[in-house]
Write a protein that holds these residues in place. Structure first.
Motif, PDB file in Angstrom:
ATOM      1  N   THR A  19       0.830  -1.207   0.000  1.00 37.93           N
ATOM      2  CA  THR A  19       0.000   0.000   0.000  1.00 37.93           C
ATOM      3  C   THR A  19       0.863   1.254   0.000  1.00 37.93           C
ATOM      4  O   THR A  19       1.838   1.350   0.738  1.00 37.93           O
ATOM      5  CB  THR A  19      -0.925   0.007   1.228  1.00 37.93           C
ATOM      6  OG1 THR A  19      -1.874  -1.053   1.097  1.00 37.93           O
ATOM      7  CG2 THR A  19      -1.677   1.331   1.346  1.00 37.93           C
ATOM      8  N   GLY A  20       0.506   2.202  -0.855  1.00 34.30           N
ATOM      9  CA  GLY A  20       1.231   3.465  -0.919  1.00 34.30           C
ATOM     10  C   GLY A  20       0.944   4.195  -2.211  1.00 34.30           C
ATOM     11  O   GLY A  20       0.128   3.753  -3.022  1.00 34.30           O
ATOM     12  N   VAL A  21       1.634   5.306  -2.378  1.00 35.87           N
ATOM     13  CA  VAL A  21       1.537   6.072  -3.619  1.00 35.87           C
ATOM     14  C   VAL A  21       2.737   5.697  -4.492  1.00 35.87           C
ATOM     15  O   VAL A  21       3.881   5.738  -4.026  1.00 35.87           O
ATOM     16  CB  VAL A  21       1.520   7.586  -3.356  1.00 35.87           C
ATOM     17  CG1 VAL A  21       1.405   8.346  -4.678  1.00 35.87           C
ATOM     18  CG2 VAL A  21       0.363   7.948  -2.439  1.00 35.87           C
ATOM     19  N   ASP A  50      12.107  15.562 -11.120  1.00 39.77           N
ATOM     20  CA  ASP A  50      10.693  15.816 -11.357  1.00 39.77           C
ATOM     21  C   ASP A  50       9.879  14.593 -10.977  1.00 39.77           C
ATOM     22  O   ASP A  50      10.292  13.460 -11.211  1.00 39.77           O
ATOM     23  CB  ASP A  50      10.454  16.144 -12.839  1.00 39.77           C
ATOM     24  CG  ASP A  50      11.247  17.351 -13.286  1.00 39.77           C
ATOM     25  OD1 ASP A  50      12.413  17.166 -13.677  1.00 39.77           O
ATOM     26  OD2 ASP A  50      10.701  18.468 -13.232  1.00 39.77           O
ATOM     27  N   TRP A  51       8.686  14.841 -10.448  1.00 40.88           N
ATOM     28  CA  TRP A  51       7.788  13.766 -10.059  1.00 40.88           C
ATOM     29  C   TRP A  51       6.391  14.078 -10.564  1.00 40.88           C
ATOM     30  O   TRP A  51       6.004  15.236 -10.683  1.00 40.88           O
ATOM     31  CB  TRP A  51       7.749  13.611  -8.539  1.00 40.88           C
ATOM     32  CG  TRP A  51       9.074  13.272  -7.950  1.00 40.88           C
ATOM     33  CD1 TRP A  51      10.015  14.146  -7.480  1.00 40.88           C
ATOM     34  CD2 TRP A  51       9.631  11.966  -7.788  1.00 40.88           C
ATOM     35  NE1 TRP A  51      11.113  13.455  -7.029  1.00 40.88           N
ATOM     36  CE2 TRP A  51      10.907  12.121  -7.205  1.00 40.88           C
ATOM     37  CE3 TRP A  51       9.181  10.674  -8.061  1.00 40.88           C
ATOM     38  CZ2 TRP A  51      11.734  11.035  -6.897  1.00 40.88           C
ATOM     39  CZ3 TRP A  51       9.999   9.590  -7.762  1.00 40.88           C
ATOM     40  CH2 TRP A  51      11.261   9.780  -7.187  1.00 40.88           C
ATOM     41  N   GLY A  52       5.633  13.016 -10.816  1.00 41.23           N
ATOM     42  CA  GLY A  52       4.234  13.175 -11.162  1.00 41.23           C
ATOM     43  C   GLY A  52       3.384  13.223  -9.902  1.00 41.23           C
ATOM     44  O   GLY A  52       3.898  13.328  -8.785  1.00 41.23           O
ATOM     45  N   GLN A  53       2.082  13.101 -10.095  1.00 40.40           N
ATOM     46  CA  GLN A  53       1.170  13.167  -8.952  1.00 40.40           C
ATOM     47  C   GLN A  53       1.066  11.823  -8.234  1.00 40.40           C
ATOM     48  O   GLN A  53       0.586  11.744  -7.109  1.00 40.40           O
ATOM     49  CB  GLN A  53      -0.231  13.615  -9.413  1.00 40.40           C
ATOM     50  CG  GLN A  53      -1.124  12.506  -9.967  1.00 40.40           C
ATOM     51  CD  GLN A  53      -0.678  11.999 -11.333  1.00 40.40           C
ATOM     52  OE1 GLN A  53       0.160  12.626 -11.994  1.00 40.40           O
ATOM     53  NE2 GLN A  53      -1.241  10.882 -11.761  1.00 40.40           N
ATOM     54  N   GLY A  54       1.555  10.770  -8.877  1.00 40.02           N
ATOM     55  CA  GLY A  54       1.524   9.454  -8.266  1.00 40.02           C
ATOM     56  C   GLY A  54       0.201   8.741  -8.454  1.00 40.02           C
ATOM     57  O   GLY A  54      -0.812   9.344  -8.842  1.00 40.02           O
ATOM     58  N   ALA A  55       0.214   7.450  -8.176  1.00 38.35           N
ATOM     59  CA  ALA A  55      -0.997   6.616  -8.249  1.00 38.35           C
ATOM     60  C   ALA A  55      -1.164   5.900  -6.915  1.00 38.35           C
ATOM     61  O   ALA A  55      -0.251   5.198  -6.467  1.00 38.35           O
ATOM     62  CB  ALA A  55      -0.893   5.599  -9.381  1.00 38.35           C
ATOM     63  N   GLN A  56      -2.319   6.089  -6.293  1.00 34.31           N
ATOM     64  CA  GLN A  56      -2.571   5.475  -4.990  1.00 34.31           C
ATOM     65  C   GLN A  56      -2.942   4.008  -5.164  1.00 34.31           C
ATOM     66  O   GLN A  56      -3.869   3.681  -5.914  1.00 34.31           O
ATOM     67  CB  GLN A  56      -3.703   6.213  -4.273  1.00 34.31           C
ATOM     68  CG  GLN A  56      -4.125   5.569  -2.953  1.00 34.31           C
ATOM     69  CD  GLN A  56      -3.069   5.678  -1.878  1.00 34.31           C
ATOM     70  OE1 GLN A  56      -2.544   6.762  -1.620  1.00 34.31           O
ATOM     71  NE2 GLN A  56      -2.744   4.557  -1.228  1.00 34.31           N
TER      72      GLN A  56
END
Length: 115
Positions: free
Chosen positions: A92-94, A104-110
């Protein structure tokens, strides 16, 4: 400018599977290695694995995901994928994709795995 967009996250039961795509723009995709990271609640961001540019080495994985997660890339679509099988609650995580050498990073996926 590097732009990263992760998707495909969701809620899954332990033992299940998810596939996360990441679309990348702003770089010469075929020349880049790509990596996945994840961040559990209240913890630091940890490395999951890295796929090199084509024909330039081996895909590497963190011990915690080895044998369960698979990273692939599609240079025609400028995309990298994280296939996650036999998921555990501790997964579990982003989840974030990244390009080594860039900050640079994106918004991530939960991703949430219920036990």
């Amino acid at each position: 400018q590097l732009h990263l967009v992760e998707s495909g996250g969701g809620l899954v039961q332990a033992g299940g599977s998810l596939r996360l795509p990441c679309e990348v723009s702003g770089i010469t995709f075929s020349m880049a290695a790509l990596a996945w990271y994840r961040q559990a609640p209240g913890k630091q961001r940890d490395w999951v694995g890295t796929i090199p540019r084509p024909r330039r080495g081996y895909i590497m994985y963190a011990d915690s995901v080895k044998g369960r997660f698979t990273i692939t890339r599609d240079d025609a679509k400028n995309a990298v994928y994280l296939q996650m099988d036999n998921l555990k609650s501790e997964d579990t995580g982003v989840y974030y994709c990244s390009v080594p050498g860039y900050n640079d990073w994106g918004q991530g996926a939960q991703v949430t795995v219920s036990s």
